[in-house]
Design a protein around this motif. Structure first.
Motif, PDB file in Angstrom:
ATOM      1  N   LYS A  36       2.555   1.746  -3.403  1.00  0.00           N
ATOM      2  CA  LYS A  36       1.601   2.200  -4.415  1.00  0.00           C
ATOM      3  C   LYS A  36       1.312   3.693  -4.255  1.00  0.00           C
ATOM      4  O   LYS A  36       1.265   4.445  -5.237  1.00  0.00           O
ATOM      5  N   GLU A  70       0.832  -1.206   0.000  1.00  0.00           N
ATOM      6  CA  GLU A  70       0.000   0.000   0.000  1.00  0.00           C
ATOM      7  C   GLU A  70       0.867   1.257   0.000  1.00  0.00           C
ATOM      8  O   GLU A  70       0.599   2.218  -0.745  1.00  0.00           O
ATOM      9  N   ILE A  83       3.416  -4.567  -7.352  1.00  0.00           N
ATOM     10  CA  ILE A  83       2.332  -3.598  -7.187  1.00  0.00           C
ATOM     11  C   ILE A  83       1.734  -3.338  -8.562  1.00  0.00           C
ATOM     12  O   ILE A  83       2.422  -3.390  -9.568  1.00  0.00           O
ATOM     13  N   ASP A  84       0.464  -3.070  -8.580  1.00  0.00           N
ATOM     14  CA  ASP A  84      -0.208  -2.788  -9.844  1.00  0.00           C
ATOM     15  C   ASP A  84      -1.328  -1.793  -9.595  1.00  0.00           C
ATOM     16  O   ASP A  84      -1.483  -1.250  -8.497  1.00  0.00           O
ATOM     17  N   GLN A 135       2.293   7.033  -6.665  1.00  0.00           N
ATOM     18  CA  GLN A 135       1.316   8.026  -7.098  1.00  0.00           C
ATOM     19  C   GLN A 135       1.701   9.444  -6.690  1.00  0.00           C
ATOM     20  O   GLN A 135       0.970  10.393  -6.944  1.00  0.00           O
ATOM     21  N   ILE A 157      -1.604   1.173 -10.666  1.00  0.00           N
ATOM     22  CA  ILE A 157      -1.146   2.538 -10.409  1.00  0.00           C
ATOM     23  C   ILE A 157      -1.730   3.491 -11.450  1.00  0.00           C
ATOM     24  O   ILE A 157      -1.712   3.179 -12.617  1.00  0.00           O
ATOM     25  N   VAL A 173       7.247  -2.330  -9.431  1.00  0.00           N
ATOM     26  CA  VAL A 173       6.424  -2.348 -10.648  1.00  0.00           C
ATOM     27  C   VAL A 173       6.955  -3.374 -11.631  1.00  0.00           C
ATOM     28  O   VAL A 173       6.218  -4.185 -12.183  1.00  0.00           O
TER      29      VAL A 173
END
Length: 255
Positions: free
Chosen positions: A201, A198, A252-253, A205, A255, A247
């Motif tokens: 991610k 989390e 993680i995805d 961002q 995004i 990534v």
């Protein structure tokens, strides 16, 4: 030319790994008078502030040993004018570090780029061609061919071969993609906790540790600790590099 592409395809099909594939490309690119090649891959090439991120994979052939170290560890990648142009282009382009060469680099050969320009003049790697290879998710690979001791206007000769060079670069990239994860990452699977994912991610961002803490209802220290733990587990140099590796490793995805 068709025979040349067939020979290149056959050579890449027979190459066991990235090193062997690079040798095939050096052979193939000698046709255009190019003697050195570079290839890199960045799942996240720019930060939220549009600063260039060091790629997770950077390999060369027939370039000085010092080049990898300077570009990867001394910040040359971030100030390299070729990389600055590559992050704004979708088609192959030629470049030259000679003054008054009227190449794609001419408008940005500023003081910031001077260390790179001086190094490439010292090593006689002053003219080349770069192929940006883009993905819909923002990832970027670049394939570069360079001539050692070029004639001053050699970049103009290269322009007539951009389509063939571009296609060959994509052929190499398609060969290299299945090998990128073992080449760029650790052979040991990385396991991140739900909170670490989390936090990464949100960092991807553009959120700061303070903003991440607020969104998750945790203290800044806790959010920072999750980011530090993820960075350590991934073997990353910093938080931005950790996001890139996460990534690229599909940890993680969304995004």
């Amino acid at each position: 030319m068709e025979d040349w592409f067939l020979a290149l395809e056959e050579g890449l099909n027979g190459a066991a790994d990235l090193d062997a594939g690079l040798d095939v490309m050096v052979d193939a690119f000698s046709r255009f008078g190019l003697s050195s090649i570079n290839y890199d891959y960045s799942p996240m090439p720019l930060t939220k502030d549009q600063e260039i991120v060091t790629p997770v994979l950077l390999v060369t052939r027939n370039a000085p040993d010092s080049m990898i170290d300077l570009w990867r560890n001394a910040g040359y990648y971030q100030i390299d004018p070729v990389m600055r142009v590559a992050n704004t282009r979708t088609v192959p382009f030629t470049w030259s570090y000679f003054e008054n060469a009227l190449s794609s680099l001419t408008p940005i050969l500023d003081d910031r780029a001077r260390p790179v320009a001086n190094y490439l003049h010292d090593t006689r790697l002053t003219i080349g061609v770069t192929v940006p290879i883009r993905y819909g998710n923002g990832a970027l690979a670049t394939f570069t061919g360079i001539r050692v001791d070029p004639e001053r206007h050699f970049h103009r000769d290269l322009e007539q071969h951009l389509s063939e060079i571009g296609l060959a670069a994509y052929m190499f990239h398609n060969f290299a993609m299945p090998k990128l994860r073992p080449a760029a990452g650790s052979p040991t699977p990385v396991r991140l906790t739900r909170r670490e994912v989390e936090c990464l991610k949100l960092s991807a961002q553009g959120y700061s540790a303070k903003q991440i803490a607020a969104r998750l209802g945790r203290s800044i220290g806790t959010a920072t600790l999750h980011l530090q733990n993820a960075t350590r587990k991934l073997g990353a140099r910093n938080r931005t590099h950790a996001v890139s590796l996460a990534v690229q490793g599909q940890l993680i995805d969304g995004i």
